[in-house]
Design a protein around this motif. Structure first.
Motif, PDB file in Angstrom:
ATOM      1  N   GLU A  20      44.260  39.060  28.359  1.00 46.09           N
ATOM      2  CA  GLU A  20      43.440  38.519  29.439  1.00 46.09           C
ATOM      3  C   GLU A  20      44.265  38.579  30.717  1.00 46.09           C
ATOM      4  O   GLU A  20      45.433  38.204  30.727  1.00 46.09           O
ATOM      5  CB  GLU A  20      43.061  37.077  29.118  1.00 46.09           C
ATOM      6  N   TYR A  21      43.665  39.062  31.779  1.00 50.13           N
ATOM      7  CA  TYR A  21      44.329  39.186  33.071  1.00 50.13           C
ATOM      8  C   TYR A  21      43.518  38.408  34.093  1.00 50.13           C
ATOM      9  O   TYR A  21      42.300  38.277  33.968  1.00 50.13           O
ATOM     10  CB  TYR A  21      44.401  40.654  33.507  1.00 50.13           C
ATOM     11  N   ALA A  22      44.184  37.909  35.121  1.00 50.63           N
ATOM     12  CA  ALA A  22      43.477  37.211  36.190  1.00 50.63           C
ATOM     13  C   ALA A  22      44.257  37.359  37.486  1.00 50.63           C
ATOM     14  O   ALA A  22      45.468  37.580  37.481  1.00 50.63           O
ATOM     15  CB  ALA A  22      43.294  35.735  35.849  1.00 50.63           C
ATOM     16  N   VAL A  23      43.539  37.218  38.593  1.00 51.33           N
ATOM     17  CA  VAL A  23      44.100  37.319  39.933  1.00 51.33           C
ATOM     18  C   VAL A  23      43.753  36.046  40.692  1.00 51.33           C
ATOM     19  O   VAL A  23      42.611  35.581  40.645  1.00 51.33           O
ATOM     20  CB  VAL A  23      43.519  38.533  40.689  1.00 51.33           C
ATOM     21  N   ALA A  24      44.733  35.479  41.382  1.00 43.01           N
ATOM     22  CA  ALA A  24      44.513  34.272  42.177  1.00 43.01           C
ATOM     23  C   ALA A  24      44.121  34.677  43.595  1.00 43.01           C
ATOM     24  O   ALA A  24      44.887  35.335  44.286  1.00 43.01           O
ATOM     25  CB  ALA A  24      45.783  33.430  42.204  1.00 43.01           C
ATOM     26  N   LEU A  25      42.918  34.286  43.992  1.00 46.57           N
ATOM     27  CA  LEU A  25      42.421  34.561  45.341  1.00 46.57           C
ATOM     28  C   LEU A  25      41.801  33.294  45.905  1.00 46.57           C
ATOM     29  O   LEU A  25      40.782  32.823  45.401  1.00 46.57           O
ATOM     30  CB  LEU A  25      41.376  35.682  45.324  1.00 46.57           C
ATOM     31  N   ASP A  26      42.427  32.727  46.925  1.00 50.90           N
ATOM     32  CA  ASP A  26      41.926  31.529  47.609  1.00 50.90           C
ATOM     33  C   ASP A  26      41.537  30.419  46.636  1.00 50.90           C
ATOM     34  O   ASP A  26      40.459  29.831  46.743  1.00 50.90           O
ATOM     35  CB  ASP A  26      40.743  31.883  48.511  1.00 50.90           C
ATOM     36  N   GLY A  27      42.392  30.155  45.678  1.00 53.02           N
ATOM     37  CA  GLY A  27      42.155  29.066  44.745  1.00 53.02           C
ATOM     38  C   GLY A  27      41.313  29.418  43.544  1.00 53.02           C
ATOM     39  O   GLY A  27      41.168  28.600  42.638  1.00 53.02           O
ATOM     40  N   ASP A  28      40.736  30.589  43.529  1.00 55.03           N
ATOM     41  CA  ASP A  28      39.951  31.029  42.378  1.00 55.03           C
ATOM     42  C   ASP A  28      40.795  31.946  41.507  1.00 55.03           C
ATOM     43  O   ASP A  28      41.654  32.672  42.003  1.00 55.03           O
ATOM     44  CB  ASP A  28      38.707  31.799  42.822  1.00 55.03           C
ATOM     45  N   ALA A  29      40.530  31.935  40.206  1.00 57.96           N
ATOM     46  CA  ALA A  29      41.154  32.870  39.273  1.00 57.96           C
ATOM     47  C   ALA A  29      40.075  33.847  38.832  1.00 57.96           C
ATOM     48  O   ALA A  29      39.159  33.484  38.098  1.00 57.96           O
ATOM     49  CB  ALA A  29      41.740  32.133  38.071  1.00 57.96           C
ATOM     50  N   LEU A  30      40.166  35.059  39.331  1.00 60.34           N
ATOM     51  CA  LEU A  30      39.168  36.073  39.004  1.00 60.34           C
ATOM     52  C   LEU A  30      39.667  36.884  37.805  1.00 60.34           C
ATOM     53  O   LEU A  30      40.754  37.469  37.851  1.00 60.34           O
ATOM     54  CB  LEU A  30      38.922  36.983  40.200  1.00 60.34           C
ATOM     55  N   PRO A  31      38.884  36.936  36.725  1.00 59.83           N
ATOM     56  CA  PRO A  31      39.335  37.627  35.521  1.00 59.83           C
ATOM     57  C   PRO A  31      39.278  39.151  35.654  1.00 59.83           C
ATOM     58  O   PRO A  31      38.431  39.691  36.364  1.00 59.83           O
ATOM     59  CB  PRO A  31      38.359  37.142  34.450  1.00 59.83           C
ATOM     60  N   LEU A  32      40.190  39.783  34.957  1.00 54.75           N
ATOM     61  CA  LEU A  32      40.205  41.239  34.805  1.00 54.75           C
ATOM     62  C   LEU A  32      40.262  41.528  33.318  1.00 54.75           C
ATOM     63  O   LEU A  32      41.040  40.907  32.601  1.00 54.75           O
ATOM     64  CB  LEU A  32      41.442  41.857  35.469  1.00 54.75           C
ATOM     65  N   ARG A  33      39.470  42.496  32.845  1.00 53.04           N
ATOM     66  CA  ARG A  33      39.509  42.896  31.448  1.00 53.04           C
ATOM     67  C   ARG A  33      39.457  44.413  31.371  1.00 53.04           C
ATOM     68  O   ARG A  33      38.659  45.058  32.070  1.00 53.04           O
ATOM     69  CB  ARG A  33      38.324  42.324  30.655  1.00 53.04           C
ATOM     70  N   VAL A  34      40.282  44.958  30.533  1.00 51.17           N
ATOM     71  CA  VAL A  34      40.281  46.400  30.324  1.00 51.17           C
ATOM     72  C   VAL A  34      38.899  46.818  29.826  1.00 51.17           C
ATOM     73  O   VAL A  34      38.337  46.198  28.924  1.00 51.17           O
ATOM     74  CB  VAL A  34      41.383  46.812  29.319  1.00 51.17           C
ATOM     75  N   GLY A  35      38.349  47.845  30.448  1.00 49.56           N
ATOM     76  CA  GLY A  35      37.046  48.368  30.059  1.00 49.56           C
ATOM     77  C   GLY A  35      35.867  47.744  30.770  1.00 49.56           C
ATOM     78  O   GLY A  35      34.730  48.167  30.568  1.00 49.56           O
ATOM     79  N   ARG A  36      36.118  46.747  31.617  1.00 44.52           N
ATOM     80  CA  ARG A  36      35.034  46.081  32.341  1.00 44.52           C
ATOM     81  C   ARG A  36      35.217  46.256  33.842  1.00 44.52           C
ATOM     82  O   ARG A  36      36.343  46.265  34.334  1.00 44.52           O
ATOM     83  CB  ARG A  36      35.010  44.596  32.015  1.00 44.52           C
ATOM     84  N   PRO A  37      34.119  46.347  34.571  1.00 38.90           N
ATOM     85  CA  PRO A  37      34.235  46.396  36.031  1.00 38.90           C
ATOM     86  C   PRO A  37      34.795  45.080  36.569  1.00 38.90           C
ATOM     87  O   PRO A  37      34.680  44.038  35.931  1.00 38.90           O
ATOM     88  CB  PRO A  37      32.796  46.601  36.505  1.00 38.90           C
ATOM     89  N   ALA A  38      35.374  45.143  37.748  1.00 34.49           N
ATOM     90  CA  ALA A  38      35.936  43.960  38.399  1.00 34.49           C
ATOM     91  C   ALA A  38      35.185  43.705  39.706  1.00 34.49           C
ATOM     92  O   ALA A  38      35.782  43.560  40.763  1.00 34.49           O
ATOM     93  CB  ALA A  38      37.422  44.161  38.642  1.00 34.49           C
TER      94      ALA A  38
END
Length: 157
Positions: A20-38
């Motif tokens: 499971e991957y995530a990116v911190a942007l302005d207090g939100d954690a936006l998930p990233l998953r291999v094989g899925r659009p972001a």
């Protein structure tokens, strides 16, 4: 550039793809998953290309906290010197037993992205173009026993 010696590259790729991957942007954690659009991330932080990279645990070998922090500081200095935009990000396994900080970068070409990851001893990164699913890019040779995946690229040494 480091020469990576990974004990079982096929298993490593499966683990990276399942993480499971995530990116911190302005207090939100936006998930990233291999094989899925972001799409949420791309709408929030528009760029043509994206790269998730870490400096922690080169060659997927555990290193001390101080060694990992020092490597991360070197990576940050390099990104700042090159003017590469970044946001804090992380990877973790689904069980929560492993977590590794990293960075989401914008608009590096494939050559620069691969060189950066290799310079910091990484066996794999996430890399994709806007509007496409997130892809796992393994920076080591594909072993014969590696399962085929529509979203894993093996670019070798």
């Amino acid at each position: 550039m480091r020469e990576l010696q990974v004990v079982n590259a096929a298993e490593l790729a499966l683990a990276y793809a399942a993480a499971e991957y995530a990116v911190a942007l302005d207090g939100d954690a936006l998930p990233l998953r291999v094989g899925r659009p972001a799409g949420d991330l791309e709408a929030y932080w528009p760029a043509a290309r994206y790269l998730f990279v870490s400096a922690w645990n080169p060659a997927s070998e555990p290193h001390s906290e101080s060694a990992n922090r020092a490597a991360d500081e070197r990576l940050i200095a390099r990104l700042e010197a090159a003017g590469i935009p970044r946001h804090a990000a992380w990877a973790q396994d689904a069980a929560g037993e492993w977590r590794e900080p990293g960075w989401l970068l914008a608009d590096l070409d494939d050559f620069a992205a691969n060189a950066l990851a290799r310079d910091f001893g990484q066996a794999g990164v996430l890399a994709w173009s806007r509007g496409e699913p997130v892809r796992l890019r393994m920076l080591i040779a594909r072993p014969a026993d590696a399962e085929r995946s529509d979203y894993t690229d093996w670019v070798g040494a």
